[in-house]
Design an enzyme around this catalytic site. Structure first.
Site, PDB file in Angstrom:
ATOM      1  N   GLU A 215       0.808  -1.226  -0.016  1.00  0.00           N
ATOM      2  CA  GLU A 215       0.031  -0.061  -0.231  1.00  0.00           C
ATOM      3  C   GLU A 215       0.981   1.234   0.063  1.00  0.00           C
ATOM      4  OE1 GLU A 215      -3.156  -0.014  -0.419  1.00  0.00           O
ATOM      5  OE2 GLU A 215      -3.813  -1.961   0.478  1.00  0.00           O
ATOM      6  N   CYS A 249      -2.321   9.382   2.397  1.00  0.00           N
ATOM      7  CA  CYS A 249      -1.630   8.578   1.392  1.00  0.00           C
ATOM      8  C   CYS A 249      -2.472   9.225   0.081  1.00  0.00           C
ATOM      9  CB  CYS A 249      -1.721   7.239   1.219  1.00  0.00           C
ATOM     10  SG  CYS A 249      -3.079   6.457   1.821  1.00  0.00           S
TER      11      CYS A 249
HETATM   12  P1  NAD Z   1       8.168   4.689   4.942  1.00  0.00           P
HETATM   13  O1  NAD Z   1       8.245   3.865   3.644  1.00  0.00           O
HETATM   14  O2  NAD Z   1       9.474   5.619   5.365  1.00  0.00           O
HETATM   15  O3  NAD Z   1       8.286   3.778   6.016  1.00  0.00           O
HETATM   16  C1  NAD Z   1       6.759   2.770   6.267  1.00  0.00           C
HETATM   17  C2  NAD Z   1       7.322   1.624   7.257  1.00  0.00           C
HETATM   18  O4  NAD Z   1       8.462   0.973   6.709  1.00  0.00           O
HETATM   19  C3  NAD Z   1       7.728   2.231   8.589  1.00  0.00           C
HETATM   20  O5  NAD Z   1       7.307   1.193   9.598  1.00  0.00           O
HETATM   21  C4  NAD Z   1       9.288   1.913   8.645  1.00  0.00           C
HETATM   22  O6  NAD Z   1       9.652   1.683   9.928  1.00  0.00           O
HETATM   23  C5  NAD Z   1       9.516   0.721   7.674  1.00  0.00           C
HETATM   24  N1  NAD Z   1      10.774   0.859   6.969  1.00  0.00           N
HETATM   25  C6  NAD Z   1      11.610   1.811   6.731  1.00  0.00           C
HETATM   26  N2  NAD Z   1      12.684   1.302   6.024  1.00  0.00           N
HETATM   27  C7  NAD Z   1      12.523  -0.173   5.978  1.00  0.00           C
HETATM   28  C8  NAD Z   1      13.196  -1.178   5.641  1.00  0.00           C
HETATM   29  N3  NAD Z   1      14.444  -1.002   5.005  1.00  0.00           N
HETATM   30  N4  NAD Z   1      12.985  -2.270   5.459  1.00  0.00           N
HETATM   31  C9  NAD Z   1      11.831  -2.457   6.189  1.00  0.00           C
HETATM   32  N5  NAD Z   1      11.002  -1.622   6.756  1.00  0.00           N
HETATM   33  C10 NAD Z   1      11.476  -0.425   6.624  1.00  0.00           C
HETATM   34  O7  NAD Z   1       6.877   5.423   5.005  1.00  0.00           O
HETATM   35  P2  NAD Z   1       6.413   6.664   5.947  1.00  0.00           P
HETATM   36  O8  NAD Z   1       7.121   7.952   5.957  1.00  0.00           O
HETATM   37  O9  NAD Z   1       6.085   5.963   7.378  1.00  0.00           O
HETATM   38  O10 NAD Z   1       4.849   6.885   5.352  1.00  0.00           O
HETATM   39  C11 NAD Z   1       4.814   7.743   4.303  1.00  0.00           C
HETATM   40  C12 NAD Z   1       4.400   6.793   3.163  1.00  0.00           C
HETATM   41  O11 NAD Z   1       3.394   6.014   3.298  1.00  0.00           O
HETATM   42  C13 NAD Z   1       3.761   7.739   1.973  1.00  0.00           C
HETATM   43  O12 NAD Z   1       4.568   7.504   0.566  1.00  0.00           O
HETATM   44  C14 NAD Z   1       2.224   7.502   1.795  1.00  0.00           C
HETATM   45  O13 NAD Z   1       1.560   7.945   0.602  1.00  0.00           O
HETATM   46  C15 NAD Z   1       2.384   6.161   2.168  1.00  0.00           C
HETATM   47  N6  NAD Z   1       1.166   5.658   2.829  1.00  0.00           N
HETATM   48  C16 NAD Z   1       0.369   4.870   1.845  1.00  0.00           C
HETATM   49  C17 NAD Z   1      -0.957   4.471   2.326  1.00  0.00           C
HETATM   50  C18 NAD Z   1      -1.675   3.491   1.605  1.00  0.00           C
HETATM   51  O14 NAD Z   1      -2.666   2.870   2.151  1.00  0.00           O
HETATM   52  N7  NAD Z   1      -1.569   3.397   0.232  1.00  0.00           N
HETATM   53  C19 NAD Z   1      -1.404   4.764   3.711  1.00  0.00           C
HETATM   54  C20 NAD Z   1      -0.605   5.690   4.478  1.00  0.00           C
HETATM   55  C21 NAD Z   1       0.856   5.920   3.915  1.00  0.00           C
END
Ligand code: NAD
Length: 484
Positions: A215, A249
């Site tokens: 997502e 998002c």
């Molecule tokens: P992010 O990708 O930085 O982090 C998401 C999660 O991944 C966090 O829990 C983080 O700890 C973990 N993570 C980070 N690096 C990792 C790695 N190398 N391996 C495994 N896990 C890792 O995103 P964010 O800043 O937390 O959220 C913002 C993003 O999420 C935006 O792009 C937003 O659009 C998206 N988002 C999408 C939805 C959806 O339903 N499509 C909903 C909410 C947010």
């Protein structure tokens, strides 16, 4: 529970073992689990929303409760009403040759589902996939974001009250633990986050051939057509940008507006924001940017746009720290960072767009968005956008409400994601669709065994495949199909 790699591995092993002991939870048990989640959400609503607010610095209590608590509660209700039919094995038609036999699809729990949540809606992104994973009979390990430590503590306490760790376990910790989490040989991973980290998740999952639901985010456009009510479109888009301070998002990332309506649209958007938040700095219902890093980034994006010639119309002063009001940007060009990166804040670029073709060209030249919004009344334009333009989902004449429909899948397309954990599609995604064919005893299967070349085998081949006739014409065949 300790947020260590050793504990992660230990919980995973326990959950896997528990799957072997109880591989197929019955309907009644799944319903009991879902009902427990419903009650726990209701009981913990205040504590959850206080914790989220602390994680953000300040977050609207109404938005915390509506999106992160009520939304999953409604998801439970929807699952409870539909679970029996979702779980029911589905009879399928056999191929003609196998007509005497029986075919069906059985929806089998996959096993241990890993859920990795982002910080912006920390509870719904953890609990939402968990609800569907439990409905599908799985066990669940959740990894929360490092940006939502207080929400993690309360969620962990809430879920520990109703579930043993071998059914549901919650982990906090940093990115190192998230990487270890994604590398576990889980039976499915549901990841919510950025496309960049989504690729890391897919890489880690590939090592175990673990299927993923991603997502992700992206730049979701809002097209304002000439036939739109500018006031209504502006109210809706301003709401989308102000909700959670644009940290959603599916927030409208930018608007495409006819040049002649540009001034009217900007004025209407600014006044819509100011009507909703007359005093945003002191309004507890206006959410702050979640960290100094994210707030600094928003200011850098604005500075970059201004340096490249954009004009910024501010909806009012912020506090100079993490309260940032909506900033409407015109004179936008593609080389500005605001048009290259997902914004995830209350900046609203408004791009001049004088025809639907131009708008479609603009959108399709960029990565596929998570959501697409159209404001207007033109049925042909709606049909073109619905059929010809890829996006995860779409709401016509408002923003985001398609996400709140329990019976609709919610997911991205291309850069904005893979798969969906919502609706009937979500149940199937978190189940293994197992094909089961029951052969009847008197089905003459021996006729198809070697030695080959018997009369009956030749006959079957002739009836179902025909002769290798060199005169067969593909063109004639497709013309005949078109005629049908
Ligand atoms: P992010 O990708 O930085 O982090 C998401 C999660 O991944 C966090 O829990 C983080 O700890 C973990 N993570 C980070 N690096 C990792 C790695 N190398 N391996 C495994 N896990 C890792 O995103 P964010 O800043 O937390 O959220 C913002 C993003 O999420 C935006 O792009 C937003 O659009 C998206 N988002 C999408 C939805 C959806 O339903 N499509 C909903 C909410 C947010």
């Amino acid at each position: 529970m300790k947020d260590t790699i050793e504990n992660l591995n230990a919980v995973f092993t326990r959950q896997r073992k528990a799957c072997l002991v109880e591989p197929y939870p019955e309907l009644a048990q799944r319903k009991r689990e879902l009902q427990a989640v419903r009650v726990a959400l209701q009981r913990y609503q205040d504590r959850l929303s206080e914790a989220m607010s602390e994680d953000f610095g300040r977050r609207s209590e109404f938005e915390c409760k509506m999106l992160d608590v009520m939304f999953p509660a409604l998801q439970v209700d929807h699952a409870l009403s539909n679970l029996k039919s979702w779980m029911k094995p589905q009879g399928r038609l056999t191929d003609w040759m196998f007509i005497t036999n029986r075919a069906k699809v059985v929806y089998q729990p996959k096993g241990v589902v890993g859920v990795i949540a982002a910080w912006n809606f920390p509870i719904v992104e953890a609990v939402g996939p968990m609800i569907m994973a439990l409905a599908a009979g799985n066990r669940v390990m959740i990894k929360m974001s490092e940006y939502s430590p207080r929400s993690t503590v309360v969620l962990r306490e809430m879920l520990a009250e109703i579930f043993q760790e071998d059914l549901v376990a919650v982990f906090g910790g940093g990115v190192d633990l998230a990487q270890a989490f994604a590398s576990l040989p889980l039976d499915h991973i549901v990841f919510t986050g950025s496309p960049t980290v989504g690729k890391e998740i897919m890489r880690a999952a590939a090592a175990n051939l673990t299927p993923v639901t991603l997502e992700l985010g992206g730049k979701s456009p809002a097209i304002v057509a000439r036939s739109a009510s500018i006031q209504a479109a502006a109210r809706s888009i301003a709401h989308g940008k102000a909700f959670n301070a644009g940290q959603a998002c599916v927030a409208p990332d930018y608007a495409l507006v006819p040049s002649v309506l540009m001034n009217e649209f900007v004025a209407a958007t600014v006044s819509a924001f100011q009507r909703m938040y007359p005093d945003p700095v002191n309004d507890a219902n206006y959410t702050s940017i979640a960290s100094d890093r994210h707030a600094d980034r928003a200011r850098e994006l604005l500075a970059d746009a201004v340096a490249k010639g954009a004009k910024v119309t501010s909806c009012g002063p912020g506090d100079g720290k993490r309260i940032i009001t909506m900033q409407v940007v015109t004179g936008v060009t593609s080389d500005m960072r605001i048009m290259q990166e997902e914004l995830f804040n209350p900046i609203l670029p408004v791009v001049a767009c004088d025809s639907l073709d131009e708008g479609i060209g603009y959108i399709t030249a960029r990565p596929r968005p998570l959501a697409l919004y159209y404001f207007g009344k033109d049925a042909d334009e709606i049909q073109r956008l619905t059929r010809d333009v890829h996006s995860g989902g779409m709401t016509i004449n408002d923003w985001a409400w398609h996400v709140f429909q329990g019976d609709l899948p919610f997911g991205g397309s291309g850069n904005s994601g893979i798969g969906s954990w919502r609706g009937p599609e979500g149940f199937r995604e978190l189940s293994h669709s197992k094909s089961v064919l029951t052969m009847n005893r008197w089905f003459p299967v021996h006729l198809f065994r070697p030695p080959y070349g018997t009369r009956i085998q030749r006959l079957v081949s002739k009836v179902f495949l025909g002769n290798a006739d060199p005169a067969l014409s593909i063109a004639e065949c497709t013309t005949a199909t078109d005629a049908v």
